[in-house]
Design an enzyme around this catalytic site. Structure first.
Site, PDB file in Angstrom:
ATOM      1  N   GLU A 168       4.184   0.099 -18.329  1.00  0.00           N
ATOM      2  CA  GLU A 168       4.750  -0.918 -17.745  1.00  0.00           C
ATOM      3  C   GLU A 168       5.531  -1.918 -18.655  1.00  0.00           C
ATOM      4  O   GLU A 168       5.932  -3.210 -18.108  1.00  0.00           O
ATOM      5  CB  GLU A 168       3.994  -1.611 -16.639  1.00  0.00           C
ATOM      6  CG  GLU A 168       4.005  -1.012 -15.174  1.00  0.00           C
ATOM      7  CD  GLU A 168       3.544   0.135 -14.782  1.00  0.00           C
ATOM      8  OE1 GLU A 168       2.951   0.631 -15.721  1.00  0.00           O
ATOM      9  OE2 GLU A 168       3.502   0.277 -13.532  1.00  0.00           O
ATOM     10  N   TYR A 170       3.811  -3.353 -21.185  1.00  0.00           N
ATOM     11  CA  TYR A 170       2.918  -4.539 -21.753  1.00  0.00           C
ATOM     12  C   TYR A 170       2.641  -3.832 -23.319  1.00  0.00           C
ATOM     13  O   TYR A 170       2.993  -3.147 -23.708  1.00  0.00           O
ATOM     14  CB  TYR A 170       1.656  -4.405 -20.851  1.00  0.00           C
ATOM     15  CG  TYR A 170       2.036  -5.108 -19.538  1.00  0.00           C
ATOM     16  CD1 TYR A 170       2.184  -6.414 -19.428  1.00  0.00           C
ATOM     17  CD2 TYR A 170       1.839  -4.238 -18.336  1.00  0.00           C
ATOM     18  CE1 TYR A 170       2.568  -7.025 -18.182  1.00  0.00           C
ATOM     19  CE2 TYR A 170       1.896  -4.674 -17.152  1.00  0.00           C
ATOM     20  CZ  TYR A 170       2.451  -6.206 -17.216  1.00  0.00           C
ATOM     21  OH  TYR A 170       2.555  -6.695 -15.799  1.00  0.00           O
ATOM     22  N   ARG A 218      -3.877   4.476 -18.860  1.00  0.00           N
ATOM     23  CA  ARG A 218      -2.356   4.566 -18.190  1.00  0.00           C
ATOM     24  C   ARG A 218      -1.313   4.502 -19.016  1.00  0.00           C
ATOM     25  O   ARG A 218      -1.248   3.894 -19.886  1.00  0.00           O
ATOM     26  CB  ARG A 218      -2.388   3.299 -17.309  1.00  0.00           C
ATOM     27  CG  ARG A 218      -1.160   3.185 -16.343  1.00  0.00           C
ATOM     28  CD  ARG A 218      -1.529   2.665 -15.088  1.00  0.00           C
ATOM     29  NE  ARG A 218      -0.335   2.365 -14.199  1.00  0.00           N
ATOM     30  CZ  ARG A 218      -0.209   1.375 -13.451  1.00  0.00           C
ATOM     31  NH1 ARG A 218      -1.358   0.636 -13.044  1.00  0.00           N
ATOM     32  NH2 ARG A 218       0.947   1.201 -12.895  1.00  0.00           N
ATOM     33  N   HIS A 256       8.487  -3.021 -16.434  1.00  0.00           N
ATOM     34  CA  HIS A 256       8.935  -4.349 -15.665  1.00  0.00           C
ATOM     35  C   HIS A 256      10.462  -4.606 -15.741  1.00  0.00           C
ATOM     36  O   HIS A 256      11.132  -5.077 -14.864  1.00  0.00           O
ATOM     37  CB  HIS A 256       8.185  -5.395 -15.702  1.00  0.00           C
ATOM     38  CG  HIS A 256       6.818  -5.305 -15.173  1.00  0.00           C
ATOM     39  ND1 HIS A 256       6.577  -4.977 -13.975  1.00  0.00           N
ATOM     40  CD2 HIS A 256       5.672  -5.374 -15.711  1.00  0.00           C
ATOM     41  CE1 HIS A 256       5.317  -4.626 -13.634  1.00  0.00           C
ATOM     42  NE2 HIS A 256       4.574  -5.225 -14.772  1.00  0.00           N
ATOM     43  N   GLN A 343       6.809  -7.931   0.380  1.00  0.00           N
ATOM     44  CA  GLN A 343       7.379  -9.329   0.825  1.00  0.00           C
ATOM     45  C   GLN A 343       6.086 -10.142   0.609  1.00  0.00           C
ATOM     46  O   GLN A 343       6.138 -11.528   0.113  1.00  0.00           O
ATOM     47  CB  GLN A 343       7.708  -9.488   2.212  1.00  0.00           C
ATOM     48  CG  GLN A 343       9.225  -9.313   2.450  1.00  0.00           C
ATOM     49  CD  GLN A 343       9.496  -8.969   3.955  1.00  0.00           C
ATOM     50  OE1 GLN A 343       9.829  -8.094   4.121  1.00  0.00           O
ATOM     51  NE2 GLN A 343       9.548  -9.882   4.743  1.00  0.00           N
ATOM     52  N   GLN A 415      12.919  -6.379  17.127  1.00  0.00           N
ATOM     53  CA  GLN A 415      13.893  -6.258  16.085  1.00  0.00           C
ATOM     54  C   GLN A 415      13.303  -5.076  15.140  1.00  0.00           C
ATOM     55  O   GLN A 415      14.349  -4.754  14.252  1.00  0.00           O
ATOM     56  CB  GLN A 415      14.022  -7.520  15.431  1.00  0.00           C
ATOM     57  CG  GLN A 415      14.723  -8.640  16.331  1.00  0.00           C
ATOM     58  CD  GLN A 415      14.870  -9.975  15.417  1.00  0.00           C
ATOM     59  OE1 GLN A 415      15.454  -9.693  14.140  1.00  0.00           O
ATOM     60  NE2 GLN A 415      14.255 -10.738  15.531  1.00  0.00           N
ATOM     61  N   LEU A 659      12.537 -17.093   9.788  1.00  0.00           N
ATOM     62  CA  LEU A 659      11.518 -16.365  10.475  1.00  0.00           C
ATOM     63  C   LEU A 659      11.843 -14.878   9.727  1.00  0.00           C
ATOM     64  O   LEU A 659      12.781 -14.270   9.323  1.00  0.00           O
ATOM     65  CB  LEU A 659      12.142 -16.093  12.069  1.00  0.00           C
ATOM     66  CG  LEU A 659      11.477 -14.821  12.682  1.00  0.00           C
ATOM     67  CD1 LEU A 659       9.984 -15.007  12.872  1.00  0.00           C
ATOM     68  CD2 LEU A 659      12.324 -14.473  13.938  1.00  0.00           C
TER      69      LEU A 659
END
Ligand code: FAD
Ligand code: NAP
Ligand code: SF4
Length: 676
Positions: A168, A170, A218, A256, A343, A415, A659
């Site tokens: 990633e 790092y 990793r 990233h 989100q 929706q 909303l």
């Protein structure tokens, strides 16, 4: 005996000194609980619940081996006994539930958001304002010892192992890749020198932590940035790590700073398993694959295909802590599936808030809402079966209330039935499936095709009424708004109108973007991995360093103008971790994005604009699609209240501004807790 539905997923994995009960790893994910006041207490609860949910092995969020390795000031660190002791709470709680957990040791390198950030070379990352300090040879050696000390402390704290974060972008990854390692000493230059740092860390960790301790490394198998590793280097590193004592290799995809979305919902499921599969057979230790795996079916298929020995899922276990248990008990349709929206998890963490989950507001912390209702004898009416209403009705039923759920349409979901039609948002089907199954399981009476009126509700005598009637699209006051060219996003997405070849979209919020994606979609097989790879320039032949190549996106079949009145970046309010990818998608397809416009009028010629307050312009469009926000629908509120019925408003019915489904689902839950 093998599992009848998921034989590969539930095959134990023998590591020699310990056995994992299945092939699911809960991948590392920073939740923000780490830095909270009651951080380790909350983390203990969080991990214990997942252990109870049956996951084979878990990895904590990243913990720095020293102060320079912090992600942010005063971030989580494991560098002394007193820090280690506090983690006992976590490991004891996990072991009490028969779980296993590794601590991830992560040195942020140049991604550290603080003045002590260090890196192999003093190169600022494109996504960071901070220029790191170059590490001296002495500091490099001290840092290796810090990793080893951290691993030994993790063992002392009761962890079953550690994961060394080498991907990633790092610190460890920064040493490996020529992109960030410009050193000319023993730690830079040749490949052998660049991998010296990870290998010495691996050896030192093994030596200090002992043989019977899980060490996952990793590896960044696909950097997705220029001057990243070559495939031969990835293979050589993996082999060297095995020799140096790693027990398992986990897959890291993309730095990233890479400009390729790798985990957003628009990424097809399992789009990166080919990378892990390519490494299978090169080493003899188990390999874990990752990214956009969110159902037991997908995980099983990957393992059955021989693409990996284990699958990593992080967000899916945030969305449903009992994912593994439900799969094991052959109840996969009851899994609350992660829709990869980012989100409430990543977007929260990036904003410095604690993570939650859009589909599971109690993912990280239980919600404590005191009941306010004493009379529970009469049933509750929930009017509107969108996300807010479904969430409320389900929670009420689970808490023993009798519930009748009304919806005017012929299907539940509100929706979400529009959202699921957007290319790249197919995961929304899963939330609808989850609610359908669970509402049925908990015997909620569902009345579709029924417009609930005040008369009907009063006549049927409900104890309380929850109004989750949602919203209606806002119609802006523009001259010519009633012209036949003007259509609403609801009509477009429901296929009620056929949109022409030149289109203006008024409003560049989430829905304006989604409608533009819908109208500019050039191919039918958007969920196809090959189409995604070509669009974003992923070099599966791995001829280039970092596995990237020139993207070759297909253009939109329509000419589209996406418009907003406000100045500044288009779609500025979209999610931090996904907005950039939506913008790049539309840009690549040739959609024109314009801000600071004034809508003057709509007529036979098209849409007349005033741009930047001075330049008049006519867009010669066939249609103007209105995506200008919404207004609440709560006509039932007044008559019901006047008749003395306790009424509770949730979701769009309560407030249409700001909303989203996250709020709708959370409010449904909150009100259900109040009423039971
Ligand atoms: P609604 O979903 O509007 O549901 C209201 C329901 O009430 C409807 O089913 C309606 O039929 C019913 N109803 C109304 N009146 C009556 C009555 N009198 N009797 C019976 N039934 C009635 N949000 C996100 O967070 N992330 C996203 O990525 C996202 N993408 C979206 C994409 C699109 C294209 C759209 C349109 C929306 C998207 N949203 C997204 C927004 C999200 O869907 C809404 O915030 C959410 O649906 C609001 O939930 P709700 O339950 O309050 O209302
Ligand atoms: P929104 O995000 O509030 O955007 C409405 C857009 O309409 C804005 O661009 C606004 O910008 C414009 N607008 C507002 N009033 C107007 C008027 N009178 N005339 C002309 N333009 C006007 O709402 P939305 O796009 O309808 O989305 C609704 C909700 O669903 C949002 O809260 C969003 O979070 C959620 N959603 C999320 C996603 C996601 O991917 N995360 C996707 C879809 C929807 P200007 O005033 O600058 O023109
Ligand atoms: Fe998945 Fe969205 Fe929940 Fe994150 S917030 S775990 S991406 S459903």
């Amino acid at each position: 005996m093998s599992h009848p539905l998921y034989p590969h997923l539930f095959a134990p994995l023998d590591l020699g000194f310990t056995t994992l009960k299945n092939r699911v790893l809960m991948g590392s994910m920073h939740t923000g609980l780490e830095e909270g006041k009651d951080g380790l207490e909350a983390l203990a609860r969080y991990f214990a619940e997942r252990a109870k949910g049956g996951v084979g092995l878990m990895v904590t969020g990243g913990v720095a081996p020293n102060r320079q390795g912090w992600l942010s000031p005063f971030g989580a660190k494991m560098s002394n006994r007193s820090e280690a002791q506090k983690h006992r709470r976590v490991t004891d709680a996990v072991h009490a539930e028969d779980g296993k957990i590794c601590l991830q040791i992560l040195h942020a390198g140049r991604y550290g958001k603080h003045p002590f950030a260090v890196a192999p070379s003093a190169l600022r990352a494109p996504i960071s304002p901070i220029r790191p300090w170059t590490m001296s040879g002495r500091l490099v050696r001290a840092t290796i010892q810090d990793f080893a000390a951290s691993a030994a402390l993790a063992r002392e704290a009761g962890y079953d192992g550690v994961e060394l974060m080498g991907s990633e972008g790092y610190l460890i990854n920064e040493f490996i890749a020529p992109r960030t390692n410009k050193r000319t000493d023993a730690w830079g230059g040749s490949f052998e020198n660049r991998i010296r740092f990870p290998l010495e860390i691996m050896r030192a960790v093994r030596e200090k932590a002992g043989k019977d301790f899980i060490v996952i490394f990793r590896v960044s198998m696909l950097d997705l940035v220029e001057e990243g590793s070559t495939w031969d280097e990835v293979v050589a590193l993996a082999k060297a790590l095995e020799k140096a004592g790693a027990n398992i290799i986990n897959t890291g995809i993309g730095w990233h700073e890479a400009r390729v979305p790798t985990i957003a919902t628009l990424v097809p499921r399992g789009a990166y398993t080919w990378v892990t599969k390519k490494l299978m057979g090169e080493v003899s230790i188990p390999l874990i694959t990752t990214n956009r795996i969110n159902t037991p079916e997908k995980a099983e298929a990957i393992l059955a295909d021989g693409a990996a020995d284990m699958v990593s899922m992080a967000r899916p276990l945030l969305a449903d802590p009992y994912f593994v248990k439900k799969a094991y008990e052959r109840r996969p349709t009851e899994i609350n599936t992660c829709i990869a929206c980012n989100q409430a998890c990543l977007d929260h963490v990036f904003a410095g808030k604690e993570a939650s989950c859009l589909v599971n507001p109690q993912a990280c912390r239980p919600m404590n809402v005191a009941p306010v209702i004493t009379d529970r004898s009469l049933p509750v009416a929930v009017v509107g079966g969108g996300p807010a209403g479904m969430s409320c009705a389900l929670e009420l039923a689970q808490r023993g209330r009798r519930v009748v759920l009304f919806d005017a349409s012929d299907t539940l979901g509100g929706q979400f039935n529009l959202a699921k039609r957007i290319p790249g948002k197919e995961e929304f089907h899963e939330t609808l499936r989850y609610f359908r199954v669970m509402l049925d399981k908990h015997s909620v009476e569902i009345r579709l095709n029924t417009v609930a009126t005040a008369e009907l509700l009063l006549q049927e005598g409900y104890g309380q009424v929850v109004l989750s009637t949602g919203i209606k699209p806002r119609i802006p006051n523009i001259e010519g708004i009633n012209h036949s060219k003007v259509v609403l996003y609801t009509d477009v997405l429901q296929g009620r109108v056929h949109v022409g070849e030149k289109v203006a979209v008024i409003g560049a919020g989430g829905i304006g973007f989604d409608v533009s994606v819908f109208l500019s979609e050039p191919v039918q097989e958007h969920a196809d991995v090959a189409v995604y790879q070509e669009f974003w320039g992923i070099d599966t032949s791995y001829q280039n360093r970092g596995g990237i190549t020139k993207p070759s996106p297909e253009k939109s079949p329509r000419e589209i103008w996406l418009l907003q009145r406000s100045k500044g970046k288009i779609g500025d309010k979209l999610g931090k971790t996904t907005g950039w990818a939506h913008r790049l998608t539309l840009k690549a397809r040739g959609v024109h994005m314009m801000g600071n416009v004034l809508y003057q009028r709509i007529d036979d010629a098209g849409l007349h604009l005033l741009i930047d307050g001075k330049e008049e312009r006519l867009l010669p469009v066939d249609h103007v699609v209105i995506c200008a926000g919404q207004e609440p629908m709560r006509a039932l509120h007044e008559p019901l209240e006047a008749a003395g019925v306790p009424v509770y408003l949730i979701g769009g019915a309560r407030e249409a501004g700001e909303l989203d489904a996250q709020r709708a689902i959370r409010e449904g839950l909150e009100v259900a807790m109040k009423l039971s």
